[in-house]
Design an enzyme around this catalytic site. Structure first.
Site, PDB file in Angstrom:
ATOM      1  N   GLN A   1     -19.339 -22.650 -37.990  1.00  0.00           N
ATOM      2  CA  GLN A   1     -19.207 -21.776 -39.156  1.00  0.00           C
ATOM      3  C   GLN A   1     -18.401 -20.519 -38.821  1.00  0.00           C
ATOM      4  OE1 GLN A   1     -22.907 -20.872 -41.167  1.00  0.00           O
ATOM      5  NE2 GLN A   1     -22.163 -18.892 -41.829  1.00  0.00           N
TER       6      GLN A   1
ATOM      7  N   LYS B   1     -14.477 -20.391 -39.143  1.00  0.00           N
ATOM      8  CA  LYS B   1     -13.856 -20.105 -40.441  1.00  0.00           C
ATOM      9  C   LYS B   1     -13.401 -18.651 -40.510  1.00  0.00           C
ATOM     10  CE  LYS B   1     -16.058 -21.560 -44.176  1.00  0.00           C
ATOM     11  NZ  LYS B   1     -17.214 -21.855 -45.066  1.00  0.00           N
TER      12      LYS B   1
ATOM     13  N   LYS C   1      12.277  12.568 -37.743  1.00  0.00           N
ATOM     14  CA  LYS C   1      11.810  11.229 -37.378  1.00  0.00           C
ATOM     15  C   LYS C   1      11.961  10.215 -38.516  1.00  0.00           C
ATOM     16  CE  LYS C   1      10.061  10.035 -34.109  1.00  0.00           C
ATOM     17  NZ  LYS C   1       8.647  10.176 -33.702  1.00  0.00           N
TER      18      LYS C   1
ATOM     19  N   TYR D   1     -22.637 -32.124 -35.232  1.00  0.00           N
ATOM     20  CA  TYR D   1     -22.413 -30.839 -35.890  1.00  0.00           C
ATOM     21  C   TYR D   1     -23.310 -29.758 -35.289  1.00  0.00           C
ATOM     22  CZ  TYR D   1     -22.434 -27.057 -39.210  1.00  0.00           C
ATOM     23  OH  TYR D   1     -22.362 -25.813 -39.768  1.00  0.00           O
TER      24      TYR D   1
ATOM     25  N   SER E   1       7.346  11.843 -39.509  1.00  0.00           N
ATOM     26  CA  SER E   1       6.365  12.507 -38.657  1.00  0.00           C
ATOM     27  C   SER E   1       5.819  13.725 -39.391  1.00  0.00           C
ATOM     28  CB  SER E   1       7.023  12.946 -37.347  1.00  0.00           C
ATOM     29  OG  SER E   1       6.225  13.899 -36.673  1.00  0.00           O
TER      30      SER E   1
ATOM     31  N   ASN F   1     -21.381 -31.378 -44.353  1.00  0.00           N
ATOM     32  CA  ASN F   1     -20.486 -31.317 -43.199  1.00  0.00           C
ATOM     33  C   ASN F   1     -19.116 -31.900 -43.511  1.00  0.00           C
ATOM     34  OD1 ASN F   1     -22.570 -30.218 -41.754  1.00  0.00           O
ATOM     35  ND2 ASN F   1     -23.132 -32.102 -40.699  1.00  0.00           N
TER      36      ASN F   1
ATOM     37  N   GLU G   1       6.461  -2.085 -35.913  1.00  0.00           N
ATOM     38  CA  GLU G   1       5.395  -1.838 -34.944  1.00  0.00           C
ATOM     39  C   GLU G   1       4.110  -2.540 -35.371  1.00  0.00           C
ATOM     40  OE1 GLU G   1       7.036   2.547 -33.477  1.00  0.00           O
ATOM     41  OE2 GLU G   1       5.226   2.415 -34.703  1.00  0.00           O
TER      42      GLU G   1
ATOM     43  N   THR H   1      19.418  -8.293 -18.735  1.00  0.00           N
ATOM     44  CA  THR H   1      18.413  -8.936 -17.890  1.00  0.00           C
ATOM     45  C   THR H   1      17.736  -7.822 -17.103  1.00  0.00           C
ATOM     46  OG1 THR H   1      19.929  -9.306 -16.028  1.00  0.00           O
ATOM     47  CG2 THR H   1      19.797 -11.046 -17.702  1.00  0.00           C
ATOM     48  N   HIS H   2      16.441  -7.910 -16.931  1.00  0.00           N
ATOM     49  CA  HIS H   2      15.662  -6.860 -16.254  1.00  0.00           C
ATOM     50  C   HIS H   2      15.822  -5.501 -16.946  1.00  0.00           C
ATOM     51  CE1 HIS H   2      15.205  -9.715 -12.897  1.00  0.00           C
ATOM     52  NE2 HIS H   2      16.502  -9.937 -13.039  1.00  0.00           N
TER      53      HIS H   2
ATOM     54  N   ASN I   1      10.609   6.494 -38.349  1.00  0.00           N
ATOM     55  CA  ASN I   1       9.900   5.550 -37.485  1.00  0.00           C
ATOM     56  C   ASN I   1       9.890   4.134 -38.059  1.00  0.00           C
ATOM     57  OD1 ASN I   1       9.187   7.708 -35.770  1.00  0.00           O
ATOM     58  ND2 ASN I   1       7.435   8.200 -37.072  1.00  0.00           N
TER      59      ASN I   1
END
Length: 449
Positions: A322, A325, A283, A317, A277, A109, A290, A154-155, A285
């Site tokens: 375990q 981990k 495209k 314990y 694409s 342990n 992402e 904003t918004h 991307n």
């Protein structure tokens, strides 16, 4: 080999279920298990549980094992339950009964606790280094583009003027707070549990301060019961700190995706950093950002998993730990990968310096006009109404000038102060102390005559 083996055969399904993924994860703990053992045997020799000759023999063999790990020659053998069994088996193979003595005064342990803490310290150091790399790049980009204005929102509505200097610098300063949290987590990690045994100490006169110093810990977990209770809690604290870094990365990635879109067009990336694409030939991307966003969002969920596994357990314990981990150990490399990829993407980012020429940003400077009227003596509410009427009637116009001079504004980014703050935080980790301790442990003692 099992350290707890009493000669009774165990059902194979039970054995496989209880071992879990330790065989896959534990090789990452190998070097730290050796370092913990090197400190432990030096302490055992100091209290008379090993002779000098036995200590030298164990030290030499452990240092050879460590060298093999560093060279990539180490592997877990079939039938080994965990890293602790593997290393003790290797010692016993070479040294016979002397190898078996290395476990005196220890439980598996507190071996696991030490290994995980040394592992976490190492991975935190790597995380700090990679975060600093990104921080430096953000500061560089902020300074290089501090004159380039972009809309602030904003918004998701056009609000007030911002700049690429502000945008890059905002994330740089965000990472200072994130590393401040990681520093707090590091201080929780940097306490030695070795000597707590199975959670109730030992009747051997162990010198726990000695192993604390030898392993480069700042302090020890003094109470042996708490040393074991700290398992799960330590991982939760660290994962929470990693989640903060991930949250900053996620927001940066989201902005990058948004600003890269044609509807914004604030920035773009060269072809070799984007993907295409299968049916749309035009495209380009931002798949990397992402995926960074997705990885970062997933990392933010890990503290909840660690907490869920360890919640409501009584002291002492339990095998539940375990499973933590499996949540904890891979998190570092996932985050480090995201930090590295962000640096790669931002190094060659292409900035649009003509963003504000678009007609849709014509009302971006309304607040600037209000403030100018106030400076000329008009009360703020009257100035606000006057500019508002001009907007409604279509008579609003602006020269598009900003004059922001206070700390942290467009005209005074204070990047030097942000760098100063970051450097102070990083210096507080004191990674050199740990490196020096490890170097001492790996230096052979004089041979016994």
């Amino acid at each position: 080999m099992k350290l707890w083996d009493k000669g009774i055969a165990i059902n194979k399904k039970i054995e496989a279920f209880t071992i879990g993924n330790d065989v896959e994860l534990d090789p990452e703990l190998a070097s730290f298990d050796v370092l913990g053992s090197l400190a432990h045997i030096q302490m055992l020799e100091s209290i008379g549980l090993l002779t000098k000759k036995e200590f030298i023999a164990l030290q030499k063999e452990l240092q050879l094992i460590y060298s093999g790990i560093e060279k990539g020659d180490f592997m877990m053998e079939k039938g080994m339950e965990d890293i602790h069994s593997q290393i003790e088996f290797m010692l016993t193979q070479k040294l016979g009964d002397i190898g078996k003595k290395s476990h005196s005064g220890r439980s598996r342990n507190d071996q696991v606790l030490v290994d995980l803490k040394l592992f976490a310290k190492s991975k935190i150091e790597q995380t700090v280094s990679k975060t600093k790399d990104l921080f430096d790049l953000l500061i560089q980009k902020s300074e290089a583009n501090k004159e380039v204005l972009i809309p602030g929102y904003t918004h998701l509505q056009v609000a007030m003027p911002s700049s690429f200097g502000l945008w890059f610098g905002a994330f740089a300063e965000g990472f200072t707070d994130d590393l401040q949290m990681l520093l707090a987590a590091y201080k929780v990690v940097n306490q030695n549990p070795l000597g707590s045994g199975a959670g109730y100490g030992s009747s051997f006169p162990l010198d726990r301060q000695m192993t604390t110093d030898l392993l480069g810990f700042d302090h020890m977990n003094y109470n042996v019961v708490y040393a074991q209770m700290g398992r799960g809690k330590m991982e939760f604290v660290v994962l929470s700190a990693l989640a903060n870094i991930a949250a900053t990365l996620s927001k940066l990635a989201m902005d990058a995706c948004l600003y890269n879109s044609q509807n914004f067009g604030f920035l773009s990336f060269p072809d070799h950093l984007t993907t295409g694409s299968s049916i749309m030939p035009h495209k380009k991307n931002p798949d990397v950002f992402e995926l960074i966003r997705a990885h970062a969002n997933r990392l933010q969920m890990l503290p909840a998993q660690a907490m869920a596994i360890s919640s409501n357990l009584p002291s002492g314990y339990h095998r539940d730990y375990q499973l933590i981990k499996e949540v904890f150990m891979p998190a570092f490399d996932q985050l480090i990968s995201c930090l590295e990829m962000t640096v790669i993407m931002l190094q060659d980012v292409q900035i649009n310096k003509e963003v504000l020429k678009d007609e849709k940003y014509k009302y971006l400077f309304t607040v600037e006009e209000v403030n100018q009227l106030v400076l000329e003596g008009l009360p703020f509410r009257d100035a606000y109404k006057q500019v508002g009427k001009n907007v409604e009637s279509g008579r609003f116009s602006s020269e598009g000038q900003v004059n922001h001079s206070h700390e942290g504004s467009i005209g005074r980014l204070c990047n030097d102060k942000i760098e100063e703050k970051m450097n102070g935080i990083i210096a507080s980790f004191d990674f050199k102390k740990t490196a020096t301790s490890y170097q001492n442990l790996l230096t052979p003692s004089d041979e016994v005559s």
